[in-house]
Design an enzyme around this catalytic site. Structure first.
Site, PDB file in Angstrom:
ATOM      1  N   LEU A  35       0.831  -1.220   0.000  1.00  0.00           N
ATOM      2  CA  LEU A  35       0.000   0.000   0.000  1.00  0.00           C
ATOM      3  C   LEU A  35       0.865   1.270   0.000  1.00  0.00           C
ATOM      4  O   LEU A  35       0.761   2.104   0.907  1.00  0.00           O
ATOM      5  CB  LEU A  35      -0.999  -0.003   1.167  1.00  0.00           C
ATOM      6  CG  LEU A  35      -2.017  -1.148   1.165  1.00  0.00           C
ATOM      7  CD1 LEU A  35      -3.010  -0.988   2.318  1.00  0.00           C
ATOM      8  CD2 LEU A  35      -2.764  -1.248  -0.163  1.00  0.00           C
ATOM      9  N   ILE A  60       6.896  -7.203   0.008  1.00  0.00           N
ATOM     10  CA  ILE A  60       7.390  -8.465  -0.588  1.00  0.00           C
ATOM     11  C   ILE A  60       8.801  -8.810  -0.120  1.00  0.00           C
ATOM     12  O   ILE A  60       9.250  -9.937  -0.284  1.00  0.00           O
ATOM     13  CB  ILE A  60       7.336  -8.461  -2.139  1.00  0.00           C
ATOM     14  CG1 ILE A  60       8.115  -7.266  -2.720  1.00  0.00           C
ATOM     15  CG2 ILE A  60       5.908  -8.518  -2.640  1.00  0.00           C
ATOM     16  CD1 ILE A  60       8.366  -7.376  -4.220  1.00  0.00           C
ATOM     17  N   THR A 125       8.975  -5.126 -18.106  1.00  0.00           N
ATOM     18  CA  THR A 125       8.582  -3.989 -18.948  1.00  0.00           C
ATOM     19  C   THR A 125       9.457  -3.918 -20.199  1.00  0.00           C
ATOM     20  O   THR A 125      10.619  -4.368 -20.166  1.00  0.00           O
ATOM     21  CB  THR A 125       8.732  -2.674 -18.142  1.00  0.00           C
ATOM     22  OG1 THR A 125       8.712  -1.580 -19.035  1.00  0.00           O
ATOM     23  CG2 THR A 125      10.041  -2.612 -17.366  1.00  0.00           C
ATOM     24  N   ASP A 126       8.934  -3.312 -21.253  1.00  0.00           N
ATOM     25  CA  ASP A 126       9.753  -3.127 -22.461  1.00  0.00           C
ATOM     26  C   ASP A 126      10.900  -2.153 -22.209  1.00  0.00           C
ATOM     27  O   ASP A 126      11.853  -2.097 -22.990  1.00  0.00           O
ATOM     28  CB  ASP A 126       8.890  -2.655 -23.643  1.00  0.00           C
ATOM     29  CG  ASP A 126       8.204  -1.311 -23.418  1.00  0.00           C
ATOM     30  OD1 ASP A 126       8.198  -0.803 -22.276  1.00  0.00           O
ATOM     31  OD2 ASP A 126       7.660  -0.766 -24.404  1.00  0.00           O
ATOM     32  N   GLU A 127      10.817  -1.388 -21.099  1.00  0.00           N
ATOM     33  CA  GLU A 127      11.849  -0.379 -20.845  1.00  0.00           C
ATOM     34  C   GLU A 127      13.219  -1.002 -20.560  1.00  0.00           C
ATOM     35  O   GLU A 127      14.239  -0.316 -20.629  1.00  0.00           O
ATOM     36  CB  GLU A 127      11.433   0.551 -19.694  1.00  0.00           C
ATOM     37  CG  GLU A 127      10.158   1.294 -20.022  1.00  0.00           C
ATOM     38  CD  GLU A 127       9.879   2.465 -19.093  1.00  0.00           C
ATOM     39  OE1 GLU A 127      10.832   3.078 -18.604  1.00  0.00           O
ATOM     40  OE2 GLU A 127       8.694   2.746 -18.875  1.00  0.00           O
ATOM     41  N   TYR A 150      14.938   3.128 -12.892  1.00  0.00           N
ATOM     42  CA  TYR A 150      13.756   2.241 -12.866  1.00  0.00           C
ATOM     43  C   TYR A 150      13.982   1.042 -13.781  1.00  0.00           C
ATOM     44  O   TYR A 150      13.868  -0.111 -13.363  1.00  0.00           O
ATOM     45  CB  TYR A 150      12.489   3.007 -13.291  1.00  0.00           C
ATOM     46  CG  TYR A 150      11.351   2.102 -13.720  1.00  0.00           C
ATOM     47  CD1 TYR A 150      10.701   1.288 -12.796  1.00  0.00           C
ATOM     48  CD2 TYR A 150      10.936   2.034 -15.056  1.00  0.00           C
ATOM     49  CE1 TYR A 150       9.666   0.430 -13.189  1.00  0.00           C
ATOM     50  CE2 TYR A 150       9.908   1.192 -15.453  1.00  0.00           C
ATOM     51  CZ  TYR A 150       9.270   0.390 -14.522  1.00  0.00           C
ATOM     52  OH  TYR A 150       8.257  -0.457 -14.908  1.00  0.00           O
ATOM     53  N   LYS A 154      14.433  -3.084 -13.034  1.00  0.00           N
ATOM     54  CA  LYS A 154      13.584  -4.128 -13.631  1.00  0.00           C
ATOM     55  C   LYS A 154      14.444  -5.133 -14.412  1.00  0.00           C
ATOM     56  O   LYS A 154      14.198  -6.339 -14.372  1.00  0.00           O
ATOM     57  CB  LYS A 154      12.532  -3.504 -14.560  1.00  0.00           C
ATOM     58  CG  LYS A 154      11.500  -2.625 -13.873  1.00  0.00           C
ATOM     59  CD  LYS A 154      10.595  -3.377 -12.905  1.00  0.00           C
ATOM     60  CE  LYS A 154       9.608  -4.291 -13.593  1.00  0.00           C
ATOM     61  NZ  LYS A 154       8.656  -4.889 -12.612  1.00  0.00           N
ATOM     62  N   ARG A 214       5.740   6.196 -27.483  1.00  0.00           N
ATOM     63  CA  ARG A 214       5.460   5.001 -26.696  1.00  0.00           C
ATOM     64  C   ARG A 214       4.413   4.180 -27.442  1.00  0.00           C
ATOM     65  O   ARG A 214       3.626   4.707 -28.223  1.00  0.00           O
ATOM     66  CB  ARG A 214       4.926   5.366 -25.292  1.00  0.00           C
ATOM     67  CG  ARG A 214       5.909   6.224 -24.459  1.00  0.00           C
ATOM     68  CD  ARG A 214       7.157   5.444 -24.083  1.00  0.00           C
ATOM     69  NE  ARG A 214       8.124   6.200 -23.326  1.00  0.00           N
ATOM     70  CZ  ARG A 214       9.237   6.766 -23.819  1.00  0.00           C
ATOM     71  NH1 ARG A 214       9.484   6.702 -25.126  1.00  0.00           N
ATOM     72  NH2 ARG A 214      10.088   7.380 -23.041  1.00  0.00           N
ATOM     73  N   ASN A 249       4.087  11.602 -27.353  1.00  0.00           N
ATOM     74  CA  ASN A 249       3.407  12.209 -26.205  1.00  0.00           C
ATOM     75  C   ASN A 249       2.544  13.382 -26.642  1.00  0.00           C
ATOM     76  O   ASN A 249       1.442  13.600 -26.114  1.00  0.00           O
ATOM     77  CB  ASN A 249       4.444  12.680 -25.174  1.00  0.00           C
ATOM     78  CG  ASN A 249       5.149  11.505 -24.515  1.00  0.00           C
ATOM     79  OD1 ASN A 249       4.741  10.353 -24.677  1.00  0.00           O
ATOM     80  ND2 ASN A 249       6.206  11.789 -23.774  1.00  0.00           N
TER      81      ASN A 249
HETATM   82  N1  LIG Z   1       2.221   0.800 -16.052  1.00  0.00           N
HETATM   83  C1  LIG Z   1       2.822   0.381 -17.147  1.00  0.00           C
HETATM   84  O1  LIG Z   1       2.684   0.986 -18.213  1.00  0.00           O
HETATM   85  C2  LIG Z   1       3.676  -0.855 -17.122  1.00  0.00           C
HETATM   86  C3  LIG Z   1       4.133  -1.391 -18.345  1.00  0.00           C
HETATM   87  C4  LIG Z   1       4.877  -2.557 -18.340  1.00  0.00           C
HETATM   88  C5  LIG Z   1       5.178  -3.176 -17.135  1.00  0.00           C
HETATM   89  N2  LIG Z   1       4.747  -2.627 -15.963  1.00  0.00           N
HETATM   90  C6  LIG Z   1       5.077  -3.346 -14.728  1.00  0.00           C
HETATM   91  O2  LIG Z   1       3.849  -3.816 -14.198  1.00  0.00           O
HETATM   92  C7  LIG Z   1       3.912  -3.836 -12.764  1.00  0.00           C
HETATM   93  C8  LIG Z   1       2.744  -3.065 -12.181  1.00  0.00           C
HETATM   94  O3  LIG Z   1       2.810  -1.714 -12.662  1.00  0.00           O
HETATM   95  P1  LIG Z   1       1.680  -0.658 -12.286  1.00  0.00           P
HETATM   96  O4  LIG Z   1       1.699   0.374 -13.330  1.00  0.00           O
HETATM   97  O5  LIG Z   1       0.422  -1.378 -11.959  1.00  0.00           O
HETATM   98  O6  LIG Z   1       2.325  -0.060 -10.951  1.00  0.00           O
HETATM   99  P2  LIG Z   1       1.650   0.740  -9.744  1.00  0.00           P
HETATM  100  O7  LIG Z   1       2.703   1.682  -9.298  1.00  0.00           O
HETATM  101  O8  LIG Z   1       0.304   1.263 -10.125  1.00  0.00           O
HETATM  102  O9  LIG Z   1       1.415  -0.383  -8.644  1.00  0.00           O
HETATM  103  C9  LIG Z   1       2.449  -1.008  -7.951  1.00  0.00           C
HETATM  104  C10 LIG Z   1       1.857  -1.655  -6.716  1.00  0.00           C
HETATM  105  O10 LIG Z   1       2.922  -2.341  -6.031  1.00  0.00           O
HETATM  106  C11 LIG Z   1       2.790  -2.088  -4.635  1.00  0.00           C
HETATM  107  N3  LIG Z   1       4.113  -2.210  -4.009  1.00  0.00           N
HETATM  108  C12 LIG Z   1       5.177  -1.386  -4.187  1.00  0.00           C
HETATM  109  N4  LIG Z   1       6.198  -1.815  -3.434  1.00  0.00           N
HETATM  110  C13 LIG Z   1       5.795  -2.931  -2.792  1.00  0.00           C
HETATM  111  C14 LIG Z   1       6.418  -3.824  -1.893  1.00  0.00           C
HETATM  112  N5  LIG Z   1       7.697  -3.660  -1.514  1.00  0.00           N
HETATM  113  N6  LIG Z   1       5.713  -4.879  -1.425  1.00  0.00           N
HETATM  114  C15 LIG Z   1       4.410  -5.051  -1.802  1.00  0.00           C
HETATM  115  N7  LIG Z   1       3.779  -4.233  -2.649  1.00  0.00           N
HETATM  116  C16 LIG Z   1       4.458  -3.178  -3.142  1.00  0.00           C
HETATM  117  C17 LIG Z   1       2.244  -0.673  -4.549  1.00  0.00           C
HETATM  118  O11 LIG Z   1       1.642  -0.409  -3.297  1.00  0.00           O
HETATM  119  C18 LIG Z   1       1.265  -0.650  -5.716  1.00  0.00           C
HETATM  120  O12 LIG Z   1      -0.014  -1.070  -5.301  1.00  0.00           O
HETATM  121  C19 LIG Z   1       5.254  -3.247 -12.383  1.00  0.00           C
HETATM  122  O13 LIG Z   1       6.133  -4.312 -12.080  1.00  0.00           O
HETATM  123  C20 LIG Z   1       5.718  -2.513 -13.630  1.00  0.00           C
HETATM  124  O14 LIG Z   1       7.117  -2.505 -13.743  1.00  0.00           O
HETATM  125  C21 LIG Z   1       4.007  -1.488 -15.932  1.00  0.00           C
END
Ligand SMILES: NC(=O)c1ccc[n+]([C@@H]2O[C@H](COP(=O)([O-])OP(=O)(O)OC[C@H]3O[C@@H](n4cnc5c(N)ncnc54)[C@H](O)[C@@H]3O)[C@@H](O)[C@H]2O)c1
Length: 320
Positions: A35, A60, A125-127, A150, A154, A214, A249
């Site tokens: 959270l 985690i 992620t693709d990044e 970041y 990853k 993007r 963008n």
């Molecule tokens: N948003 C994008 O466009 C995108 C694209 C590709 C991959 N991703 C990957 O998808 C995943 C989710 O991304 P998102 O956009 O939903 O992120 P987000 O930031 O909306 O959510 C991340 C969640 O992880 C929780 N969290 C953070 N640290 C934590 C910890 N130590 N222990 C437990 N929970 C923890 C946070 O409270 C949050 O609810 C990430 O791993 C991100 O790298 C995101």
């Protein structure tokens, strides 16, 4: 099947919980989330009293608690969404990114190893591939070349996941998806920020010349791909996920302004982000050919629905 979903109170993880509990009657979901500021429990409030859903607030990185959870709920599959995700914050201070994204993933891998998990899915992620010029696409064999803290965190986690697969034989998959959009996204990210500022007729800050590109995908299409990978993805494989929807963008900002009937004068150019990657674009041929996946939501329809969601859910924003 008992599924541990980490980061399930965040953007994509919460959509994945909706997807799994909406589709599989006999699956139990355990959502572990720390959270952080990016989370919002109202994303999954619908399941608060659902018989097949449990929420546990935890980090985690807490190995003892994660081990206890995996044993107590007899977890079969771990899907690791939990992460620090905002590039700008990682440029300011990368410490928490290394802790959560690298050490947190390592902890979960150790837990998976000790408990003979059936599948560990790392949401990457693709990044991690770095940046492209004006042409070409990232494939699963593109060398990793992260350009900001970041994406480096990853990429490090991806290496650990593959190393645990090779060394200990843990069944794993890695997903590398392009930029997601849709409801539940914290408004520090581009699309919700543009929508909310346009609605309030506030300036829309666009980095540099706005030409960074993007490849946008609706979060629901991403969730369907993860589901397929869990059930049909060959262990050890990486899958790129993208929908060939490349937009700069600036194009995104103009599109949202047009949809909301506001003036393009709202656009304001701000100093570019340090090390801003020029272009990301995904070649998703592998998941299309191996798992018969393809995206179904057009950008026009997806953005329309997303705008409507933010208009109707003003209380959700107050929670942030
Ligand atoms: N948003 C994008 O466009 C995108 C694209 C590709 C991959 N991703 C990957 O998808 C995943 C989710 O991304 P998102 O956009 O939903 O992120 P987000 O930031 O909306 O959510 C991340 C969640 O992880 C929780 N969290 C953070 N640290 C934590 C910890 N130590 N222990 C437990 N929970 C923890 C946070 O409270 C949050 O609810 C990430 O791993 C991100 O790298 C995101």
């Amino acid at each position: 099947m008992n599924v541990l979903i980490t980061g399930g109170a965040g953007f994509i993880g919460s959509h994945f919980i909706h997807h799994i509990l909406g589709k599989y009657e006999n699956y139990h979901v355990v959502n572990v989330d720390r959270l952080t500021y990016a989370s919002n429990l109202s994303n999954v409030a619908k399941f608060e009293h659902h018989p097949h859903y449990t929420f546990i607030k935890s980090n985690i990185e807490n190995k003892d608690l994660m081990n206890h959870i995996v044993k107590s709920y007899n977890i079969d599959i771990i899907v690791n969404f939990a992460a620090e995700t905002h590039v700008d914050r990682s440029i300011h201070d990368s410490s928490i990114f290394v802790k959560t994204n690298v050490l947190g993933t390592q902890t979960l891998l150790n837990v998976a190893l000790e408990n003979n998990i059936r599948k560990f899915i790392q949401i990457s992620t693709d990044e991690v591939y770095g940046a492209l010029g004006d042409h070409g696409y990232f494939t699963e064999t593109t060398p990793l070349s992260p350009k900001n803290p970041y994406s480096a965190s990853k990429a490090s986690a991806d290496h650990l996941v593959l190393a645990y697969h090779s060394t200990y034989g843990i069944p794993v998959n890695i997903t590398r998806c392009s930029n997601n959009y849709g409801p539940h996204q914290f408004p520090e990210k581009l699309i919700p920020k543009l929508i909310l500022n346009t609605l309030k007729e506030k300036k829309l800050p666009i980095y540099g010349d706005g030409k960074n590109v993007r490849d946008w995908i609706h979060v629901s299409d991403h969730c369907v791909a993860i589901d397929l990978i869990i059930h049909q993805g060959k262990s050890g494989e990486i899958f790129n996920i993208g929908s060939h929807n490349e937009r700069s963008n600036l194009e995104i900002a103009e599109f949202i302004i047009e949809k909301l009937g506001k003036s393009k004068d709202l656009i304001t150019y701000v100093q570019d982000r340090l090390g801003h990657d020029h272009r990301y674009a995904i070649d998703a041929a592998k998941i299309t050919e191996d798992l018969n996946w393809k995206p179904h939501i057009t950008f026009e329809k997806g953005i329309e629905d997303t705008i409507q969601w933010y208009v109707k859910n003003k209380d959700w924003l107050k929670g942030n």
